[in-house]
Design a protein around this motif. Structure first.
Motif, PDB file in Angstrom:
ATOM      1  N   ILE A  41       0.834  -1.205   0.000  1.00  0.00           N
ATOM      2  CA  ILE A  41       0.000   0.000   0.000  1.00  0.00           C
ATOM      3  C   ILE A  41       0.868   1.254   0.000  1.00  0.00           C
ATOM      4  O   ILE A  41       0.630   2.207  -0.754  1.00  0.00           O
ATOM      5  CB  ILE A  41      -0.946  -0.003   1.211  1.00  0.00           C
ATOM      6  N   LEU A  44       2.525   1.786  -3.493  1.00  0.00           N
ATOM      7  CA  LEU A  44       1.582   2.148  -4.549  1.00  0.00           C
ATOM      8  C   LEU A  44       1.027   3.556  -4.333  1.00  0.00           C
ATOM      9  O   LEU A  44       1.023   4.384  -5.258  1.00  0.00           O
ATOM     10  CB  LEU A  44       0.445   1.135  -4.611  1.00  0.00           C
ATOM     11  N   VAL A  97      -8.616  -5.838  -2.102  1.00  0.00           N
ATOM     12  CA  VAL A  97      -7.307  -5.390  -2.578  1.00  0.00           C
ATOM     13  C   VAL A  97      -7.395  -4.949  -4.026  1.00  0.00           C
ATOM     14  O   VAL A  97      -6.799  -3.926  -4.423  1.00  0.00           O
ATOM     15  CB  VAL A  97      -6.254  -6.510  -2.407  1.00  0.00           C
ATOM     16  N   THR A 101      -6.503  -1.170  -5.293  1.00  0.00           N
ATOM     17  CA  THR A 101      -5.496  -0.987  -6.337  1.00  0.00           C
ATOM     18  C   THR A 101      -6.049  -0.189  -7.510  1.00  0.00           C
ATOM     19  O   THR A 101      -5.395   0.742  -8.018  1.00  0.00           O
ATOM     20  CB  THR A 101      -4.988  -2.354  -6.823  1.00  0.00           C
ATOM     21  N   LEU A 105      -4.721   3.576  -8.810  1.00  0.00           N
ATOM     22  CA  LEU A 105      -4.237   3.803 -10.170  1.00  0.00           C
ATOM     23  C   LEU A 105      -5.096   4.809 -10.927  1.00  0.00           C
ATOM     24  O   LEU A 105      -4.631   5.437 -11.885  1.00  0.00           O
ATOM     25  CB  LEU A 105      -4.206   2.474 -10.937  1.00  0.00           C
ATOM     26  N   THR A 120     -10.257  -3.951   3.132  1.00  0.00           N
ATOM     27  CA  THR A 120      -8.980  -4.601   2.841  1.00  0.00           C
ATOM     28  C   THR A 120      -8.322  -5.095   4.124  1.00  0.00           C
ATOM     29  O   THR A 120      -7.858  -6.238   4.211  1.00  0.00           O
ATOM     30  CB  THR A 120      -8.040  -3.622   2.112  1.00  0.00           C
ATOM     31  N   CYS A 177       7.034  -3.989  -7.029  1.00  0.00           N
ATOM     32  CA  CYS A 177       6.565  -2.605  -7.203  1.00  0.00           C
ATOM     33  C   CYS A 177       7.572  -1.741  -7.935  1.00  0.00           C
ATOM     34  O   CYS A 177       7.190  -0.858  -8.719  1.00  0.00           O
ATOM     35  CB  CYS A 177       6.244  -1.979  -5.839  1.00  0.00           C
ATOM     36  N   ALA A 183       1.704  -1.487  -8.807  1.00  0.00           N
ATOM     37  CA  ALA A 183       0.593  -2.253  -8.235  1.00  0.00           C
ATOM     38  C   ALA A 183       0.893  -3.735  -8.124  1.00  0.00           C
ATOM     39  O   ALA A 183       0.092  -4.493  -7.551  1.00  0.00           O
ATOM     40  CB  ALA A 183      -0.667  -2.057  -9.081  1.00  0.00           C
ATOM     41  N   LEU A 186       0.703  -5.539  -4.550  1.00  0.00           N
ATOM     42  CA  LEU A 186      -0.630  -5.825  -4.017  1.00  0.00           C
ATOM     43  C   LEU A 186      -1.325  -6.932  -4.793  1.00  0.00           C
ATOM     44  O   LEU A 186      -2.061  -7.739  -4.218  1.00  0.00           O
ATOM     45  CB  LEU A 186      -1.482  -4.549  -4.025  1.00  0.00           C
ATOM     46  N   VAL A 187      -1.111  -6.983  -6.092  1.00  0.00           N
ATOM     47  CA  VAL A 187      -1.720  -8.048  -6.893  1.00  0.00           C
ATOM     48  C   VAL A 187      -1.197  -9.415  -6.446  1.00  0.00           C
ATOM     49  O   VAL A 187      -1.966 -10.372  -6.287  1.00  0.00           O
ATOM     50  CB  VAL A 187      -1.443  -7.821  -8.393  1.00  0.00           C
TER      51      VAL A 187
END
Length: 426
Positions: A41, A44, A97, A101, A105, A120, A177, A183, A186-187
């Protein structure tokens, strides 16, 4: 304080426990959120907003949400079974999540990111406490069987596993990252949570018997009603302050020196110290009580954290971070070991989640404060947060240390349930 390694069964015998591997491997994958979520987090949101303060705020909201909901998840798991709680939880977490994200973005406002951070954090699966509860079910005392001497080894092994995730998780998230996409961390976290959680939930044979189907001698009460659990939660808040303060401050430090990629390495060294200390602690047959070890470890942690703010070179910061990490594991292991002595089996998952939640809450507060300090005054001021958090927790621990001992050997605190293994008391 300690005797030779051969005086107590070791890791090899522990890992030969029947059915242990069925939950250890999927549990390792599914517990990654605790190590990857906050740093993912931060990286990002800092990338999309340009502010460590905003990144810390969003991460803090997620951490507070986790701290508030984790004990409820543990209580439900004790009552209805781990599988019933875990399966919907990992699906909700992966979806949450994904939403966070996407909003980041899309340059969504800070309030929207904070709002998305609530589910989350609330849905982070409490796999670490669930694994500890499974060890307790396999090795702990029952009416016809004394507790195994491997219980203390299991507590150490789980702390080592937790710290290994803090070696792997932040480094992996940072690499993804910075090297793939902001991102990507987190993915990956969401994917590991989903697939690892489903595999872990599928291991029904090692799941502790839910309280609703067990023979209960008394109505269920919250683990927080045990005074010792409240003291341990306060101590673990300070440990969370170290994790959160280090994550944000190391990231800010790496940006200041123009080497953002070194962040993962610095945090990995810190976490490696934690893991190494955990391995050693688990290999030693301690003669001193867990309460004494907790206090000694916490004093050392506070002293080492006190020098972080004054270090301005990467090699020196790595060295001091290693020392700080070496002091965390003894405190964590001693705290988790005390839970087995203070809390009856019917509430242990909840007790473990209170401690995990306390770490998350301390981490949440630390990333917020450290992020604001780093934005306003530079990375070095962010390192004051671990010092302040550990110092306050240490004062609490010293003041209330008598609450960490059972009322008498062989009995638990506050419930009147006989504990089935003698406990050494200072």
């Amino acid at each position: 304080m300690a005797s030779t390694v051969s005086d107590r069964p070791g890791y090899g015998q522990l890992l030969r426990t029947p059915r242990a591997w069925t939950f250890l491997l999927p549990g390792f994958a599914a517990r990654q959120p605790f190590a990857m979520l906050t740093i993912g987090i931060v990286l990002l949101v800092q990338h999309t907003t340009g502010s460590f303060g905003s990144a810390g705020t969003v991460a803090a909201v997620s951490g507070v949400s986790m701290a508030l909901f984790a004990p409820q998840s543990g209580r439900l798991a004790d009552r209805f079974g781990q599988r019933v709680v875990l399966l919907p939880g990992v699906v909700v977490h992966a979806a949450s999540v994904g939403a966070l994200t996407a909003l980041a973005l899309a340059d969504a406002p800070l309030w929207a990111l904070a709002l998305a951070a609530v589910p989350t954090g609330a849905s982070v699966p409490q796999v670490g406490p669930m694994v500890r509860a499974r060890w307790a079910a396999l090795l702990g005392a029952t009416p016809g069987r004394p507790a195994s001497p491997l219980m203390a080894t299991a507590a150490a092994f789980e702390s080592v596993t937790d710290e290994f995730t803090f070696v792997i998780g932040p480094v992996l998230a940072t690499a993804l990252c910075t090297g793939v996409h902001p991102a990507a961390g987190l993915v990956a976290e969401a994917a590991l949570t989903l697939f690892g959680g489903i595999l872990f939930a599928a291991q029904r044979s090692t799941q502790p018997v839910p309280q609703d189907t067990a023979t209960a001698a008394e109505p269920h009460r919250s683990a927080l009603s045990v005074p010792g659990v409240r003291v341990l939660a306060a101590a673990f808040l300070g440990i969370g302050a170290v994790f959160g303060g280090m994550q944000v401050s190391l990231t800010a430090f790496s940006e200041e020196i123009g080497r953002p990629g070194v962040n993962g390495l610095l945090y990995g060294v810190f976490a490696a110290g934690n893991m190494l200390a955990g391995i050693v602690c688990g290999a030693i047959a301690w003669k001193s009580s867990p309460r004494r070890r907790l206090i000694v470890g916490y004093v050392a942690l506070t002293l080492t954290a006190s020098g972080l703010w004054a270090v301005h070179s990467a090699p020196l910061l790595a060295g001091l971070g290693l020392l700080v990490g070496l002091c965390i594991a003894p405190a964590l292991i001693s705290g988790y070991t005390l839970v087995e002595a203070l809390v009856p089996a019917s509430a242990r998952t909840e007790a473990f989640t209170w401690l995990t939640g306390a770490v998350a809450l301390g981490q949440a507060a630390a990333v917020t404060v450290a992020g604001r300090l780093a934005d306003a005054h530079g990375a070095s001021t962010g390192f004051l947060v671990p010092l302040a958090g550990t110092a306050l927790a240490l004062v609490t621990l010293l003041t209330l240390r008598t609450r960490l001992a059972p009322r008498s050997p062989g009995r638990t605190v506050a419930r009147g349930i006989g504990h089935r293994e003698p406990v050494t008391v200072d």
